[in-house]
Motif scaffolding. Structure first.
Motif, PDB file in Angstrom:
ATOM      1  N   ARG A   1      26.582  42.041  77.299  1.00 40.44           N
ATOM      2  CA  ARG A   1      26.255  40.614  77.391  1.00 40.44           C
ATOM      3  C   ARG A   1      25.965  39.991  76.028  1.00 40.44           C
ATOM      4  N   LYS A  15      20.375  35.847  80.050  1.00 40.26           N
ATOM      5  CA  LYS A  15      19.239  36.699  80.404  1.00 40.26           C
ATOM      6  C   LYS A  15      18.362  36.888  79.164  1.00 40.26           C
ATOM      7  N   SER A  16      17.226  37.559  79.351  1.00 39.22           N
ATOM      8  CA  SER A  16      16.296  37.753  78.229  1.00 39.22           C
ATOM      9  C   SER A  16      16.973  38.516  77.090  1.00 39.22           C
ATOM     10  N   ALA A  17      16.710  38.070  75.889  1.00 44.90           N
ATOM     11  CA  ALA A  17      17.317  38.681  74.706  1.00 44.90           C
ATOM     12  C   ALA A  17      16.924  40.142  74.612  1.00 44.90           C
ATOM     13  N   THR A  18      17.858  40.967  74.197  1.00 42.02           N
ATOM     14  CA  THR A  18      17.534  42.379  74.029  1.00 42.02           C
ATOM     15  C   THR A  18      17.008  42.668  72.636  1.00 42.02           C
ATOM     16  N   GLU A  19      17.594  42.049  71.615  1.00 40.82           N
ATOM     17  CA  GLU A  19      17.121  42.289  70.245  1.00 40.82           C
ATOM     18  C   GLU A  19      15.962  41.354  69.971  1.00 40.82           C
ATOM     19  N   TYR A  20      14.874  41.922  69.480  1.00 43.76           N
ATOM     20  CA  TYR A  20      13.641  41.146  69.272  1.00 43.76           C
ATOM     21  C   TYR A  20      13.776  40.148  68.127  1.00 43.76           C
ATOM     22  N   ALA A  50      31.428  55.572  79.537  1.00 41.24           N
ATOM     23  CA  ALA A  50      31.010  54.225  79.145  1.00 41.24           C
ATOM     24  C   ALA A  50      32.017  53.660  78.145  1.00 41.24           C
ATOM     25  N   HIS A 109      16.520  38.346  67.673  1.00 35.41           N
ATOM     26  CA  HIS A 109      17.717  37.603  68.066  1.00 35.41           C
ATOM     27  C   HIS A 109      17.784  36.183  67.522  1.00 35.41           C
ATOM     28  N   ASP A 148      26.128  44.428  83.381  1.00 35.67           N
ATOM     29  CA  ASP A 148      24.888  45.177  83.617  1.00 35.67           C
ATOM     30  C   ASP A 148      24.479  46.024  82.407  1.00 35.67           C
ATOM     31  N   HIS A 149      24.964  45.610  81.224  1.00 39.17           N
ATOM     32  CA  HIS A 149      24.542  46.309  80.005  1.00 39.17           C
ATOM     33  C   HIS A 149      24.176  45.309  78.912  1.00 39.17           C
ATOM     34  N   PHE A 150      23.115  45.643  78.175  1.00 39.13           N
ATOM     35  CA  PHE A 150      22.686  44.814  77.045  1.00 39.13           C
ATOM     36  C   PHE A 150      23.869  44.516  76.119  1.00 39.13           C
ATOM     37  N   GLU A 151      24.571  45.578  75.714  1.00 39.68           N
ATOM     38  CA  GLU A 151      25.641  45.430  74.728  1.00 39.68           C
ATOM     39  C   GLU A 151      26.798  44.596  75.289  1.00 39.68           C
TER      40      GLU A 151
END
Lengths: 394, 394
Positions: free
Chosen positions: A242, A300-305, A172, A307, A237-240
């Motif tokens: 995007r 896309k939907s935020a990963t950190e709550y 990765a 954000h 395809d990864h949170f980090e």
């Protein structure tokens, strides 16, 4: 816009509100160094000390001494910070800790980073300039030497394999924007203190700028990536991959505009203002004002709550970036944005009662916690905004 | 309160909404294992896989098979999760990874924890019970053996010096509540699958209960500490020492009530309900409802800026803890609180459109992000709430 009035106001808040808060409540008269985990009224919430902030606070006090006011208290604070850092913040392997106890015992050592070192370098570099200005030439020379040696040590750490990256670099692999950005600032600060190293540092900066342009600037998405694949493509395809961090990118934009100013380069000015334009559009909250913390590059939907929260430091970066862009381009859009960002910060973050800014607001501006500092918030971004602001406004 | 009606509703949501969401969108038909980073509609937001959730999902599907419904899909999912975990989630040193790629390549290995291992243990233990129920005795025996071997390996890791604690244990020694709490649940789940190890596991649980009582239960503060000094005193001059995590303590309270039920111990029931009473008072938001995330034990300013958010899992723990306390004591207060917590979760978290719960709300109940999962949220706390709830309501 009355630049003179702004400049006076900036100097006043810096020297009568912000720096006094940290001098009075943060500086540890007993052990030396600074506490940054302070409550609204300045009382200590955590007695551990941030190693980052021993260097960052040193930078802030020293630069205020050089650029704003030759106040003896700033020099005294720098001496205390410098001694505490040199005596207590290094492990036996030459790397620095991340957090130490009040009396300087190791508490946390970060295995992935070398940012304690970069902040110690800019602290020493700025302190050498303050000592020079105070005609303490021998001490200035010692700090200069120390900063340069630590820079070389940091480079050794960075390019060796002693660091343990979070992500498996075989399966990765990725690049982070934070690294070239912080190194750029480190080299710029070092160059101010060590003009004789100018050529080496200019070359070093050239390489960093190449990296930033090649890997993190994505015109097809109109954004600055915070993390990317080794070849600069978006890891969609990864949170980090995007995750966009507008505050970080705005900070980088003015480091680059500063370099444009130094080199009189229209190409770098174009790069810096482009980064600013993109990331202002992404980060500025049109409903409530302020720069939000994170956005997703592909919406896309935020990963950190958290954000959509408003932290203190992205506001500082937005103020500086727009003021610098206005100073260099005279484009009125930047002036308007500077006024907007400055007003938002003053109204929502500044505590005129106890001093210093708050750090953490909900999206709509309500305070999340009234504390003034912790291991990540202390005297750095805010003093820097006022110092760089004063310089630009003059 | 119509227990029958609640039980039917719980079974219905579990088997027609929650588990189908994960079976349909999470299970990876190509590589095996489960994706948990899913958006509102179930589309994959991050193609990496959480090692915790290969074990936790296995626990959820297997326990649903044993306790709720003998659905073949649950067994098939368990087989896929078990194979993926055994084939791809172990490093050559015998420790497990934290995150792997879609096809099972190592991405992140946590240096401080052994929770990937504990969740793999409860996954295998539950799966062995499901296989037993499906009359696959040889496979059940293999899973039992595997669970026990992994438990011993985990104990080896935990008691050796291979882990790298975050805090320097000489200068900043501390105990974390999470460790005895998770081990307690691990041993309880293991005991269900391996009745022949009952005596060893009861002794192991006794030691954990002693630790919890001795170090984390603070009657003078009426709270359960999340972290404390080695002798159990509150580390009042540190953020981490004052941090209370009501959801975690509520989870621990029902593990202890469950043990009280197993042993028919009024002393343990008293301990569990006391923990519940204290932490409900601290954690339940009287204005907006729901359990908040963090509180400061001495009511100082919050250190985490998202301290007042409502996450999914503390609500699950509040529902189970109150329902269990009501079942065991018949005290009407617990019934009222159960109804309150259940209603809050149903109204605010459950997505009846696409299935599954949301994960992250602002304090006032507004959605922070509509995603359904990530590396920390997947099929575990929510299915567990419905499964344990059904069992208690019958």
């Amino acid at each position: 816009m009355d630049a003179q009035k702004y400049a006076l106001e900036y100097k006043k808040v810096l020297t009568q509100n912000v720096l006094p808060f940290w001098l009075e409540h943060g500086m540890d008269k007993k052990n030396g160094g600074i506490y940054t985990a302070l409550d609204k009224d300045g009382s200590v919430l955590d007695s551990d000390k941030s190693v980052w902030f021993q260097g960052r606070a040193q930078w802030a006090f020293a630069t205020a001494y050089v650029e704003i006011e030759e106040c003896e208290d700033y020099l005294t604070a720098c001496e205390s910070l410098s001694n505490f850092s040199q005596r207590h913040c290094f492990d036996t392997d030459g790397r620095m800790f991340f957090r130490v106890s009040a009396d300087g015992k190791p508490v946390i050592k970060r295995l992935r980073y070398f940012f304690s070192e970069t902040f110690a370098i800019i602290g020493a570099a700025a302190y050498s300039r303050a000592l020079q200005k105070a005609s303490k030439h021998e001490d200035a020379e010692a700090q200069r030497r120390y900063a340069w040696e630590l820079f070389q040590k940091m480079e050794e750490i960075r390019t060796s394999d002693v660091l343990l990256p979070k992500f498996n670099q075989e399966n990765a692999p990725s690049r982070g924007f934070g690294v070239p950005m912080i190194l750029l600032n480190t080299a710029q600060e070092l160059r101010k203190a060590l003009p004789e190293k100018k050529d080496i540092l200019n070359q070093y900066i050239d390489d960093l700028l190449d990296d930033i342009k090649r890997y993190f600037i994505r015109p097809e998405l109109k954004c600055v990536l915070e993390q990317c694949a080794p070849d600069g493509t978006i890891q969609s395809d990864h949170f980090e991959g995007r995750l966009l961090n507008p505050g970080h990118a705005l900070e980088g934009s003015w480091f680059i505009m500063n370099e444009a100013r130094y080199r009189n380069s229209s190409e770098l000015l174009e790069l810096g203002t482009t980064m600013l334009d993109w990331m202002w559009d992404i980060g500025w909250d049109k409903e409530y004002g302020g720069i939000i913390y994170f956005k997703d590059a592909l919406n896309k939907s935020a990963t950190e709550y958290w954000h959509d929260m408003k932290f203190w430091w992205p506001q500082c970066e937005a103020v500086i970036a727009n003021l610098m862009a206005y100073t260099l381009t005279k484009n009125e859009t930047y002036k308007e944005r500077f006024i907007l960002a400055d007003e938002y910060a003053r109204k929502n973050f500044l505590d005129t009662e106890d001093g210093e800014w708050y750090g953490y607001l909900h999206r709509d501006g309500r305070l999340s916690t009234p504390l003034k500092g912790n291991m990540y918030k202390g005297p750095f971004h805010i003093p820097r905004m006022y110092i760089v602001g004063c310089e630009l406004l003059r």
